[in-house]
Write an enzyme that holds these catalytic residues in place. Structure first.
Site, PDB file in Angstrom:
ATOM      1  N   GLY A   1     -31.273  50.842  25.644  1.00 49.06           N
ATOM      2  CA  GLY A   1     -32.126  49.860  26.310  1.00 49.06           C
ATOM      3  C   GLY A   1     -32.405  48.664  25.429  1.00 49.06           C
ATOM      4  O   GLY A   1     -32.022  48.605  24.258  1.00 49.06           O
ATOM      5  N   SER A   2     -33.133  47.702  25.996  1.00 49.97           N
ATOM      6  CA  SER A   2     -33.293  46.399  25.346  1.00 49.97           C
ATOM      7  C   SER A   2     -34.136  46.463  24.075  1.00 49.97           C
ATOM      8  O   SER A   2     -33.908  45.690  23.141  1.00 49.97           O
ATOM      9  CB  SER A   2     -33.905  45.398  26.331  1.00 49.97           C
ATOM     10  OG  SER A   2     -35.126  45.889  26.847  1.00 49.97           O
ATOM     11  N   THR A   3     -35.105  47.385  23.998  1.00 52.08           N
ATOM     12  CA  THR A   3     -35.928  47.493  22.788  1.00 52.08           C
ATOM     13  C   THR A   3     -35.261  48.393  21.757  1.00 52.08           C
ATOM     14  O   THR A   3     -35.227  48.073  20.565  1.00 52.08           O
ATOM     15  CB  THR A   3     -37.340  48.021  23.129  1.00 52.08           C
ATOM     16  OG1 THR A   3     -37.876  47.272  24.221  1.00 52.08           O
ATOM     17  CG2 THR A   3     -38.273  47.883  21.945  1.00 52.08           C
TER      18      THR A   3
ATOM     19  N   GLY B   1     -36.738  53.357  24.010  1.00 52.73           N
ATOM     20  CA  GLY B   1     -37.676  52.548  24.769  1.00 52.73           C
ATOM     21  C   GLY B   1     -38.307  53.362  25.884  1.00 52.73           C
ATOM     22  O   GLY B   1     -38.024  54.546  26.056  1.00 52.73           O
TER      23      GLY B   1
ATOM     24  N   GLY C   1     -35.476  55.535  32.044  1.00 54.78           N
ATOM     25  CA  GLY C   1     -34.269  55.612  32.865  1.00 54.78           C
ATOM     26  C   GLY C   1     -33.915  54.334  33.581  1.00 54.78           C
ATOM     27  O   GLY C   1     -32.993  54.318  34.394  1.00 54.78           O
ATOM     28  N   GLY C   2     -34.640  53.245  33.265  1.00 56.85           N
ATOM     29  CA  GLY C   2     -34.298  51.968  33.876  1.00 56.85           C
ATOM     30  C   GLY C   2     -32.890  51.518  33.527  1.00 56.85           C
ATOM     31  O   GLY C   2     -32.252  50.798  34.281  1.00 56.85           O
TER      32      GLY C   2
ATOM     33  N   GLU D   1     -30.894  60.827  27.343  1.00 53.59           N
ATOM     34  CA  GLU D   1     -32.117  60.530  26.595  1.00 53.59           C
ATOM     35  C   GLU D   1     -33.046  61.738  26.555  1.00 53.59           C
ATOM     36  O   GLU D   1     -33.630  62.054  25.517  1.00 53.59           O
ATOM     37  CB  GLU D   1     -32.848  59.336  27.226  1.00 53.59           C
ATOM     38  CG  GLU D   1     -32.159  58.001  26.995  1.00 53.59           C
ATOM     39  CD  GLU D   1     -32.783  56.849  27.765  1.00 53.59           C
ATOM     40  OE1 GLU D   1     -32.519  55.703  27.397  1.00 53.59           O
ATOM     41  OE2 GLU D   1     -33.527  57.098  28.739  1.00 53.59           O
TER      42      GLU D   1
END
Length: 225
Positions: free
Chosen positions: A27-29, A83, A96-97, A104
């Site tokens: 994820g982005s973070t 994240g 889970g986005g 995960e």
């Protein structure tokens, strides 16, 4: 917002030490955490083994020169940084986005020190505004979808570029637009007993600490586990 994510991700890398087996989130973070671990491997000679949570993170880690093992090759994971899409005051969360919830959760379950990195917008009083991902096997997925519809969960099959999204494990994701989940433990248990559901995005009572980056700096929230 992107700068906050970077601050949180880099701060989380301070929990990584020589000799550790490290879960690399998706994820982005988490991206910034993996980048920082890679920098330390290259510039400081940090000795770690990474365990990844998605094909995307695997590609990122390989490009950075982080040595990897599969989850089947390790007994446990020392620290995992990932994240989260929402986190409530009881340290339950929705993840889970990015579509990697199954891997995960497997890695998170085997982790001694499980850390989430988020920006302050992800901290909520009640979970559910973010759509809850439910990973389902392809066989019978339409039947499950109709069942969720009857229960008023407002389901939608996740799509990517106009076609139905398929996870790394070759499953579909049904996102539930619940609005609010007053009892995430009970809702998670219900989904656990649905035949055809592989996994869901409720990560209840799993995390040890949450690193929150906000306009006033970084806060570290410790779960009472």
């Amino acid at each position: 917002m992107e700068e906050l994510k970077k601050i949180a991700g880099v701060r989380a890398a301070q929990y990584v030490e020589d000799g550790m087996i490290v879960g690399l989130g998706t994820g982005s973070t988490a991206y910034y955490f993996v980048e920082e671990v890679g920098r330390r491997v290259q510039e400081e000679g940090l000795q770690v083994i990474g365990v990844t949570t998605s094909s995307r993170t695997t590609a990122q880690a390989q490009a950075l020169g982080i040595p990897l093992k599969s989850i089947d090759e390790v007994d446990s994971v020392d620290v995992t940084v990932d994240g989260a899409d929402e986190v409530d005051p009881n340290f339950n969360g929705i993840k889970g986005g990015g579509g990697a919830l199954l891997m995960e959760k497997i890695v998170g379950t085997l982790t001694k020190d499980y850390i989430w990195v988020v920006d302050e917008s992800k901290m909520v009083d009640t979970l559910g505004a973010f759509r809850l991902p439910v990973e389902v096997v392809q066989y019978g997925a339409e039947r499950l979808f109709r069942e969720f519809e009857k229960k008023g969960y407002k389901p939608s099959f996740r799509e990517y570029d106009g076609v139905r999204f398929v996870t790394d494990m070759k499953n579909f994701i049904i996102d539930l637009d619940l609005g609010s989940i007053p009892d995430p433990i009970a809702f998670g248990n219900m989904l656990d007993h649905q035949v055809g559901v592989v996994e869901h995005g409720l990560f209840n009572g799993m995390v040890n600490r949450v690193i929150v980056a906000g306009k006033d700096g970084v806060r570290i929230l410790e779960a009472n586990k």
